[in-house]
Design a protein around this motif. Structure first.
Motif, mmCIF file in Angstrom:
data_model
loop_
_atom_site.group_PDB
_atom_site.id
_atom_site.type_symbol
_atom_site.label_atom_id
_atom_site.label_comp_id
_atom_site.label_asym_id
_atom_site.label_seq_id
_atom_site.Cartn_x
_atom_site.Cartn_y
_atom_site.Cartn_z
ATOM 1 N N GLY A 53 0.755 -1.332 0.005
ATOM 2 C CA GLY A 53 0.070 -0.014 0.019
ATOM 3 C C GLY A 53 0.769 1.299 -0.031
ATOM 4 N N SER A 54 2.037 1.260 0.678
ATOM 5 C CA SER A 54 2.853 2.427 0.657
ATOM 6 C C SER A 54 3.575 2.746 -0.618
ATOM 7 C CB SER A 54 3.934 2.129 1.802
ATOM 8 O OG SER A 54 4.986 3.217 1.832
ATOM 9 N N ASN A 55 3.884 1.539 -1.270
ATOM 10 C CA ASN A 55 4.539 1.746 -2.573
ATOM 11 C C ASN A 55 3.662 2.166 -3.791
ATOM 12 O OD1 ASN A 55 6.911 1.230 -1.280
ATOM 13 N ND2 ASN A 55 7.011 -0.827 -1.846
ATOM 14 N N ALA A 258 -7.779 -4.187 5.212
ATOM 15 C CA ALA A 258 -7.366 -2.983 6.142
ATOM 16 C C ALA A 258 -6.094 -2.503 6.348
ATOM 17 C CB ALA A 258 -8.079 -3.633 7.322
ATOM 18 N N MET A 259 -5.293 -3.386 6.280
ATOM 19 C CA MET A 259 -3.726 -3.008 6.337
ATOM 20 C C MET A 259 -3.303 -2.284 5.134
ATOM 21 S SD MET A 259 -3.134 -3.393 9.393
ATOM 22 C CE MET A 259 -1.392 -2.888 9.166
ATOM 23 N N LEU A 260 -3.782 -2.755 3.702
ATOM 24 C CA LEU A 260 -3.410 -1.881 2.512
ATOM 25 C C LEU A 260 -4.017 -0.687 2.579
ATOM 26 C CD1 LEU A 260 -3.016 -3.532 -0.717
ATOM 27 C CD2 LEU A 260 -4.404 -1.470 -0.625
ATOM 28 N N PHE A 261 -5.089 -0.404 2.958
ATOM 29 C CA PHE A 261 -5.755 0.835 3.357
ATOM 30 C C PHE A 261 -4.865 1.883 3.939
ATOM 31 C CE2 PHE A 261 -10.552 -0.006 2.649
ATOM 32 C CZ PHE A 261 -10.521 -0.311 1.395
ATOM 33 N N VAL A 262 -4.402 1.160 5.227
ATOM 34 C CA VAL A 262 -3.317 2.121 6.120
ATOM 35 C C VAL A 262 -2.185 2.532 5.187
ATOM 36 C CG1 VAL A 262 -2.130 2.060 8.260
ATOM 37 C CG2 VAL A 262 -4.493 1.016 8.084
ATOM 38 N N GLY A 263 -1.689 1.380 4.537
ATOM 39 C CA GLY A 263 -0.636 1.623 3.897
ATOM 40 C C GLY A 263 -0.768 2.550 2.951
ATOM 41 N N ALA A 264 -1.705 2.722 2.112
ATOM 42 C CA ALA A 264 -2.011 3.483 1.139
ATOM 43 C C ALA A 264 -2.105 5.011 1.382
ATOM 44 C CB ALA A 264 -3.314 3.003 0.224
ATOM 45 N N GLU A 265 -3.005 5.231 2.818
ATOM 46 C CA GLU A 265 -3.526 6.389 3.141
ATOM 47 C C GLU A 265 -2.399 7.157 3.843
ATOM 48 O OE1 GLU A 265 -5.713 8.318 2.072
ATOM 49 O OE2 GLU A 265 -6.933 6.950 0.988
ATOM 50 N N SER A 269 0.303 8.421 0.971
ATOM 51 C CA SER A 269 0.075 9.487 0.671
ATOM 52 C C SER A 269 0.978 10.621 1.276
ATOM 53 C CB SER A 269 -1.504 9.979 1.136
ATOM 54 O OG SER A 269 -1.191 9.642 2.676
ATOM 55 N N SER A 270 1.792 10.402 2.157
ATOM 56 C CA SER A 270 2.631 11.169 2.857
ATOM 57 C C SER A 270 3.822 11.034 2.716
ATOM 58 C CB SER A 270 2.544 11.351 4.358
ATOM 59 O OG SER A 270 2.567 9.998 4.920
ATOM 60 N N GLY A 271 4.283 9.792 1.949
ATOM 61 C CA GLY A 271 5.425 9.398 1.534
ATOM 62 C C GLY A 271 6.507 8.944 2.580
ATOM 63 N N VAL A 272 6.053 8.377 3.498
ATOM 64 C CA VAL A 272 6.569 7.803 4.617
ATOM 65 C C VAL A 272 7.159 6.309 4.369
ATOM 66 C CG1 VAL A 272 6.378 7.173 7.156
ATOM 67 C CG2 VAL A 272 5.331 9.219 6.470
ATOM 68 N N ALA A 273 8.224 5.939 4.767
ATOM 69 C CA ALA A 273 8.712 4.740 4.581
ATOM 70 C C ALA A 273 8.838 3.850 5.835
ATOM 71 C CB ALA A 273 9.951 4.653 3.692
ATOM 72 N N ILE A 274 8.670 2.598 5.570
ATOM 73 C CA ILE A 274 9.017 1.628 6.983
ATOM 74 C C ILE A 274 9.837 0.671 6.639
ATOM 75 C CG2 ILE A 274 6.691 2.272 7.906
ATOM 76 C CD1 ILE A 274 5.675 -0.616 7.033
ATOM 77 N N ALA A 275 10.312 0.105 7.595
ATOM 78 C CA ALA A 275 11.365 -1.117 7.508
ATOM 79 C C ALA A 275 10.591 -2.153 7.161
ATOM 80 C CB ALA A 275 12.151 -1.245 8.875
ATOM 81 N N GLY A 276 11.464 -3.175 6.458
ATOM 82 C CA GLY A 276 10.952 -4.407 6.319
ATOM 83 C C GLY A 276 10.691 -5.536 7.423
ATOM 84 N N GLY A 277 10.080 -6.773 7.420
ATOM 85 C CA GLY A 277 10.103 -7.414 8.425
ATOM 86 C C GLY A 277 9.079 -6.842 9.572
ATOM 87 N N GLU A 278 9.257 -7.718 10.870
ATOM 88 C CA GLU A 278 8.281 -7.248 11.890
ATOM 89 C C GLU A 278 8.306 -5.919 12.396
ATOM 90 O OE1 GLU A 278 9.512 -10.276 11.224
ATOM 91 O OE2 GLU A 278 7.987 -11.642 11.673
ATOM 92 N N LEU A 281 6.229 -2.902 11.609
ATOM 93 C CA LEU A 281 5.235 -2.513 12.479
ATOM 94 C C LEU A 281 5.460 -1.509 13.708
ATOM 95 C CD1 LEU A 281 3.329 -5.884 12.664
ATOM 96 C CD2 LEU A 281 2.969 -3.913 10.880
ATOM 97 N N LEU A 282 6.755 -1.660 14.117
ATOM 98 C CA LEU A 282 7.082 -0.852 15.288
ATOM 99 C C LEU A 282 7.347 0.716 14.522
ATOM 100 C CD1 LEU A 282 9.697 -2.574 17.349
ATOM 101 C CD2 LEU A 282 7.523 -2.409 17.744
ATOM 102 N N ASP A 283 7.552 0.672 13.191
ATOM 103 C CA ASP A 283 7.630 2.096 12.730
ATOM 104 C C ASP A 283 6.312 2.704 12.399
ATOM 105 O OD1 ASP A 283 10.309 1.891 12.447
ATOM 106 O OD2 ASP A 283 10.475 1.258 10.286
ATOM 107 N N LEU A 284 5.424 1.841 11.883
ATOM 108 C CA LEU A 284 4.049 2.088 12.094
ATOM 109 C C LEU A 284 3.535 2.529 13.228
ATOM 110 C CD1 LEU A 284 1.520 2.617 10.109
ATOM 111 C CD2 LEU A 284 0.890 0.328 10.733
ATOM 112 N N SER A 285 3.600 2.202 14.211
ATOM 113 C CA SER A 285 3.283 2.527 15.456
ATOM 114 C C SER A 285 3.542 4.077 15.825
ATOM 115 C CB SER A 285 3.717 1.564 16.788
ATOM 116 O OG SER A 285 4.965 1.761 17.015
ATOM 117 N N GLU A 286 4.890 4.240 15.674
ATOM 118 C CA GLU A 286 5.494 5.444 15.488
ATOM 119 C C GLU A 286 4.705 6.603 15.042
ATOM 120 O OE1 GLU A 286 9.646 5.326 15.265
ATOM 121 O OE2 GLU A 286 10.120 4.163 16.965
ATOM 122 N N VAL A 287 4.483 6.507 13.671
ATOM 123 C CA VAL A 287 3.837 7.007 12.778
ATOM 124 C C VAL A 287 2.267 7.309 13.109
ATOM 125 C CG1 VAL A 287 2.638 7.295 10.484
ATOM 126 C CG2 VAL A 287 4.996 6.348 10.754
#
Length: 443
Positions: A53-55, A258-265, A269-278, A281-287
């Motif tokens: 979703g992010s890409n 649902a998670m693809l929606f989160v990645g897309a929106e 949309s804001s150009g935020v990248a997260i790390a691969g692997g588990e 999800l910690l990166d996402l919690s910070e966002v």
């Protein structure tokens, strides 16, 4: 339980179960599907969908949905084999030749050793984030492994299923809440249901990876064992099993979308990248904390833990059932506790093989938590894991089109089409995985 032939190629006989199935399939019978959905969707699957979703925004939504349909076909075929023949899946594999036994023996030992460490670490990550002043990641991981071992050790399937249902409920509420919170663009989401490839390098392989990568590997094969553990042991349960399976992957579809929606929106949309692997999800919690506050971030971490821990205890239970069946077949047991027939009949497993594999999943992998994963073993783990789904899809095609299966329950054109497409998809992904391994550093 009707007798079944042990000779490869001998026609199978449908069992005559002592417990009559319901006349109509009912929602109150749903259970093994919830277990397979919860086990199959791990933290890594959620990250893969988030990154898609992010890409690519909503462009690959259709691929995520197609992936769920592929997994429905595989799990249905595994469950149909168990119910139609009264034999377990490993019993069917054994009838195809000794090569299946050799493959499974290597797979289940290597895969279990590395996966045990990965599952404990994945469950520990959100706990460490929720309690940053508490224990270390390794300590949390050991605790998760020990809790999983104690929970599965006595093998009370009804309790196991209820616990999985509660954790799935937590996963469902958290993912749906996040999807609603990010306010998805429904017009773009519906457009994403059209099969279009992104205009990016390696877009075909990325798309195939999303189709094949979400929703379980060996847990698809374990579905038939959970069907038997539920007490479904004859073809009269076929309609109930099929409803159960569809509910399972409809649930998986909700998680994925649902998670693809989160990645897309939230990310695309804001150009935020997260790390691969588990750790992604910690990166996402910070966002989430930056955007919506600490309460939303903590709620997400609770969902993250539920996702990881259901995969842990699901594998601890389901693959240990498969291993007990594997050992029974090697020993040539025909009856009694721990035998292949007792597994197929849904008899409660407390055999040495069942508990021995639980110990293998728990204690040896703890060494990897503290010392890191050995390089060569990780490569072998990746190759064997990539090879399992082609093995599952193609052997199911073989079994369900032969006289090992009663004629009325053999594959129809749609089942053959879906299983062959799944087999082709997973062969392509397997080849890519093998080619991508750093073989130059292996030798």
């Amino acid at each position: 339980m009707a007798e079944t032939s042990e000779t490869p190629g001998t026609p199978a006989t449908a069992p005559d179960p002592s417990d009559p199935p319901p006349r109509r399939s009912s929602w109150r019978h749903i259970g093994p599907g919830i277990v397979v959905a919860a086990t199959g969707v791990g933290a890594g699957d959620l990250v893969a969908t988030l990154i898609a979703g992010s890409n690519f925004g909503y462009t690959l939504l259709w691929a995520a949905v197609l992936g769920c349909l592929v997994k429905i076909s595989l799990a249905e075929a595994a469950g149909r084999w168990h119910l139609a023949t009264g034999r377990t899946l490993f019993d069917g594999w054994h009838s195809l030749g000794r090569w299946t036994t050799a493959f499974f023996a290597v797979y289940v030992v290597v895969w279990g050793f590395v996966y045990g460490a990965a599952a404990m670490a994945s469950s520990a990550l959100p706990l460490q984030a929720l309690f940053p002043d508490g224990w270390s990641l390794e300590t949390w991981g050991v605790l998760c492994g020990l809790v999983g071992l104690a929970f599965v050790w006595f093998n009370r399937y009804a309790v196991f299923e209820k616990a999985m249902t509660v954790l799935v409920g937590v996963m469902f509420l958290v993912t749906v809440y996040l999807a609603v919170r990010v306010t998805p663009n429904l017009a773009d989401a519906f457009a994403g249901l059209l099969p279009v490839l992104p205009d990016e390098k390696d877009s075909v392989l990325n798309t195939l990876g999303l189709i094949g990568g979400v929703g379980g590997t060996i847990t698809l094969a374990a579905y038939g064992y959970w069907v038997n553990a539920k007490g479904w042991t004859g073809p009269g349960w076929m309609r109930t099993m099929r409803l159960d399976n569809r509910v399972a992957y409809a649930t998986t579809g909700v998680f994925v979308v649902a998670m693809l929606f989160v990645g897309a929106e939230l990310l695309h949309s804001s150009g935020v990248a997260i790390a691969g692997g588990e750790r992604g999800l910690l990166d996402l919690s910070e966002v989430l904390e930056d955007r919506y506050g600490g309460a939303t971030a903590k709620l997400f971490l609770i969902g993250f833990f539920a996702t990881s821990f259901t995969s842990l205890i699901g594998v601890w239970h389901g693959v240990s059932l498969m291993f007990a069946d594997f050992v029974a077949r090697l020993r040539g047991d025909g009856a009694g506790r721990g035998s292949g027939e007792s597994v197929a009949s849904g008899e409660r497993q407390r055999s040495r093989a069942f508990r021995g594999y639980l110990l293998w999943l728990t204690f040896p992998p703890m060494v990897l938590l503290f010392q890191g994963q050995p390089f060569r073993l990780v490569i072998l783990y990746g190759v064997l894991g990539a090879a399992f789904l082609p093995f599952l899809a193609l052997t199911l095609v073989w079994l369900l089109n032969s006289d090992r299966t009663p004629r009325e329950w053999r594959n129809g054109p749609l089942s053959n089409l879906m299983l062959c497409l799944a087999g082709l998809l997973f062969v392509v992904l397997c080849v890519k995985q093998v080619v991508d391994q750093p073989w130059g550093d292996f030798f």
